[in-house]
Structure formats: structure tokens, C-alpha cells
Design an enzyme around this catalytic site. Structure first.
Site, short mmCIF file in Angstrom:
data_model
loop_
_atom_site.label_atom_id
_atom_site.label_comp_id
_atom_site.label_asym_id
_atom_site.label_seq_id
_atom_site.Cartn_x
_atom_site.Cartn_y
_atom_site.Cartn_z
CB CYS A 49 -0.91 0.00 1.23
SG CYS A 49 -2.02 1.43 1.33
CB CYS A 55 -2.26 4.43 6.72
SG CYS A 55 -3.94 3.91 7.15
CB CYS A 58 -1.10 -1.64 7.95
SG CYS A 58 -2.53 -2.22 7.03
CB CYS A 129 -7.85 0.36 1.96
SG CYS A 129 -7.76 -0.38 3.62
CD GLN A 232 -14.90 -11.99 16.89
OE1 GLN A 232 -13.77 -11.56 16.68
NE2 GLN A 232 -15.38 -12.16 18.12
CG PHE A 259 -18.22 -10.62 28.51
CD1 PHE A 259 -18.34 -9.32 28.98
CD2 PHE A 259 -17.62 -11.57 29.31
CE1 PHE A 259 -17.85 -8.98 30.25
CE2 PHE A 259 -17.15 -11.24 30.58
CZ PHE A 259 -17.26 -9.94 31.05
CD GLU A 277 -23.30 -7.98 25.36
OE1 GLU A 277 -23.01 -6.77 25.41
OE2 GLU A 277 -22.44 -8.87 25.28
CB CYS A 349 -9.61 -8.63 21.39
SG CYS A 349 -10.39 -7.58 22.64
#
Length: 397
Positions: A49, A55, A58, A129, A232, A259, A277, A349
Site C-alpha cells: 500500500c 496510515c 497497518c 486500502c 468479528q 459477554f 450480555e 482480543c
């Protein structure tokens, strides 16, 4: 001339030499000369890219997939080691380029539209992108023109998601007023076949276009997708996480999904599922989808930080799945450590908060059997994972 070899990638994406020096935009196997010149090694890739490295979307386009996978594995193993834990770490599941189905971009009145720069609030005006799904990137230039026509005067956040019906757009920071703006918005949404176009000035989303109810398919069910609802990041990443959780849970007849979100995991099992949740919109969506399909899913609106399930409540289930936000689930992990559920599937995550929680769970008598890392955010330092915990004796300690 003395040289140093890059042996690994640090948590922030810099290459690290044998003697501990950090060198930006280097790859394992690169050689750094004393004068700072870099001799490329076998794992250096040509960034595809034009916006890299400015940017912030990434950080690792200069790595090949072998090096990126190694970085992901190192992040997980280092986080575990910091808590005194070791286990089998499986090869990372990597999402291909151009598969991101959700992203938040930014627009400013000067006309720039894109991700913010690395370690900066400046917006990089996207001309290409290599991470966004083509359907999302295709709407960037038209949206930029629309926002210019509306003559808006403040910086805006644009949330894009790929729903079953097409591209879902939520623009945060403004609600345009007037007949001219309304006609421009409707015409734009119709022309580009949007699934939905909504605005939010801070009081909740105001939908301006939604010809059909917007859904996302989870498992085999179409689930109502709230504006800016959590998904996701890629379908490939979701499939890898679901497969790992299914392997952990097996044929457990009663499952607690904590969750639960929109039901990524709750709707993946034929078993009886209790889903907790804290997000009201997600609760309503999951209830609606499970009810229409007559699935045995009981959904509770519950803040698991303020009111985690107790050990006595957890002991009613034969398996537990949890997928907390980046902060992890310290309070819930303490209760899990004290319960007797045979298996726990933990999706995270954030390797650091996961390792902290994993230590508590293991101190309660569980064994961390394996970790499946997942690289959903292509060329990013962001790491996800799914992990399997078992309790051999099934007894509370």
C-alpha cells in the site's frame, strides 16, 4: 563493520536486535549495520500500500506471513510467560488481505477521509486500502463526496460494516438537517445500494435509509444488526474462533456464554445456552433471532463487571464460554476459578488481560490446555486468541 541481526518483533511492531535495540520497520533476519543501514533478510516483504507506514491501519506490512505469524505467537507466549504460564500455542490463523468487514474511518471538513496516522490524530486520505473488504472500500470515495456536499463543519467518525444486505454506514458526530440534505442522503443511499445509512449526534442513531431490516448471519441465523454493532473483524477470523470454541466445548449439553454480544458463539451450538450480555441493543437482537428460530437460548441483560456469575450459578453448566472486551474479565475469572465447570473456552482480543485472567483460573485448579491465536487485523499488532481450560477432577477447590 559491526552489525546486529533483528531476531524478533516487539509488541509495538519494531524489530528487536540480539542486544535489545529497537529498530523501526525491520523484519526478523534483517541486518542493521553500525551506520543504521538495513540489509534486508528473508522475511522482509514489499509493503503493497502506498499509505504505509503513515496510515495507522497497518503497522506490519513490511513482514511476510511467516514473520507476522511469529510476531503473533510471540505476543501470546510473552504474555503468558509474564504470568508464569506455558502451554501449547497453535499456529496462528491469519485472515487474508481485503477481508475486513468492519472498520471506523474518519472525515474532516478539509476533505480527508481515512484511518488516522500511526500515533497521530491526522487523517490519512485513503486512495487505496489492502485490508478493507472491497465492498467497504468502494463506498469510501462516494461517501467523501457526499459529506463534502452536505457542507459539514466538524470532524466525523464513519463506522462501516458489511451486513447480509450490503454496506451498513453510521456517521457519528452530526445529524444533517433540511430538505436538501435529506434528498441528498436518500439519493446517495439508493444509488449505492446501501443496507442502511444512519447518523448519530450523540443521542443515539437516527436511521435515514433502511429498505430492509439489516441482519448479519451468525451460525445459520440472520441476527438483527444494530448500527455500529460489534462483529468479528473478518469472516475467516470468526470461523477460526468459533471452531476453537466448538473444539473446547464438545457436546456439552448446557453452556453459559458470557459477554455474548450478538450471539457469535451462543448460536453456534445445538445445546441449551444461557447468554449474558451488558449491551442492550445486542441483547434485543440475540433474543429476537433465537426466538424466531425457537433456539433454546435464554438471554439476560447483565453487566458482568458489576454482577459476574457466582460459582454457584456457574456450577449449573457443563461448559462456559466468555469473550470479554480488551480489559478482560477479572471479576468473572475469580468466580470461574472457584467453580467446578469441566471446561472453559476463553476468547480474547488482548493477550495481556487474558494471561492475567488465565493465571487466576489456573490457580483455581484448571489446566490451560492450548491457545489458538488469530490474526484478524491484517498487518496489525492487534492479536486475538481462543483458549481451552479443563478441570480434571471437576471439583471446586
Amino acid at each position: 563493520m559491526p552489525v546486529s541481526e533483528i531476531v524478533r518483533i516487539g509488541a509495538r511492531g519494531d524489530g528487536v536486535t540480539v542486544d535489545g535495540r529497537h529498530v523501526a520497520f525491520t523484519a526478523p533476519g534483517d541486518v542493521v549495520r553500525e551506520d543504521g543501514a538495513i540489509i534486508p533478510g528473508p522475511h522482509r516483504a514489499t509493503p503493497p500500500c502506498r499509505h504505509f507506514p503513515a496510515c495507522g491501519g497497518c503497522q506490519l506490512q513490511h513482514l511476510d506471513d511467516i514473520a507476522w505469524a511469529g510476531f503473533i505467537t510471540d505476543r501470546v507466549s510473552s504474555a503468558l510467560a509474564a504470568q508464569g504460564l506455558t502451554t501449547e500455542i497453535r499456529p496462528p490463523a491469519l485472515s487474508p488481505p481485503r477481508t475486513r468487514r468492519r472498520a471506523t474511518l474518519h472525515w474532516e471538513p478539509a476533505g480527508r477521509f481515512g484511518f488516522t496516522g500511526e500515533k497521530s490524530h491526522a487523517i490519512v486520505d485513503l486512495a487505496e486500502c489492502h485490508v478493507l473488504a472491497p465492498e467497504l472500500f468502494a463506498i469510501v470515495a462516494p461517501l467523501k463526496r457526499l459529506l463534502g456536499r452536505l457542507r459539514l463543519r466538524r470532524r466525523l467518525d464513519i463506522h462501516l460494516a458489511l451486513a447480509d444486505q450490503g454496506v451498513d454506514v453510521l456517521i457519528s458526530g452530526v445529524v444533517p438537517e433540511g430538505l436538501e440534505a435529506a434528498e441528498a442522503i436518500t439519493g446517495f443511499a439508493e444509488q449505492h445500494g446501501l443496507a442502511r445509512l444512519a447518523f448519530d449526534a450523540g443521542f443515539g442513531p437516527e436511521v435515514r435509509w433502511e429498505p430492509d431490516a439489516v441482519t448479519v448471519t451468525l451460525g445459520d441465523l440472520a441476527v438483527p444488526l444494530p448500527p455500529a454493532g460489534f462483529l468479528q473483524a473478518t469472516r475467516e477470523g470468526e470461523a477460526a474462533l468459533v471452531a476453537a470454541v466448538r473444539e473446547t466445548i464438545g457436546t456439552a449439553p448446557t453452556i453459559a456464554d458470557l459477554f455474548a454480544g450478538l450471539g457469535t458463539f451462543a448460536l453456534a451450538f445445538p445445546a441449551k445456552v444461557y447468554a449474558a450480555e451488558g449491551g442492550r441493543d445486542a441483547v434485543l437482537s440475540l433474543k429476537a433471532a433465537a426466538g424466531r428460530a425457537q433456539r433454546p437460548v435464554f438471554v439476560e441483560h447483565r453487566d458482568l463487571y458489576r454482577r459476574p456469575l457466582t460459582p454457584a450459578e456457574l456450577d449449573r453448566f457443563t461448559a462456559v464460554v466468555l469473550d470479554p472486551p480488551r480489559a478482560g474479565a477479572r471479576e468473572q475469572a475469580e468466580a470461574l476459578a472457584a467453580c467446578s465447570v469441566p471446561v472453559i473456552g476463553y476468547v480474547s482480543c488482548n493477550p495481556s488481560s487474558f494471561a492475567r485472567d488465565a493465571k487466576m483460573i489456573c490457580e483455581g485448579g484448571y489446566t490451560l490446555e492450548w491457545v489458538q491465536p488469530v490474526g484478524q487485523f491484517r498487518w496489525s499488532t492487534h492479536v486475538e486468541l481462543a483458549a481451552c481450560f479443563t478441570r480434571a477432577d471437576n471439583q471446586r477447590r
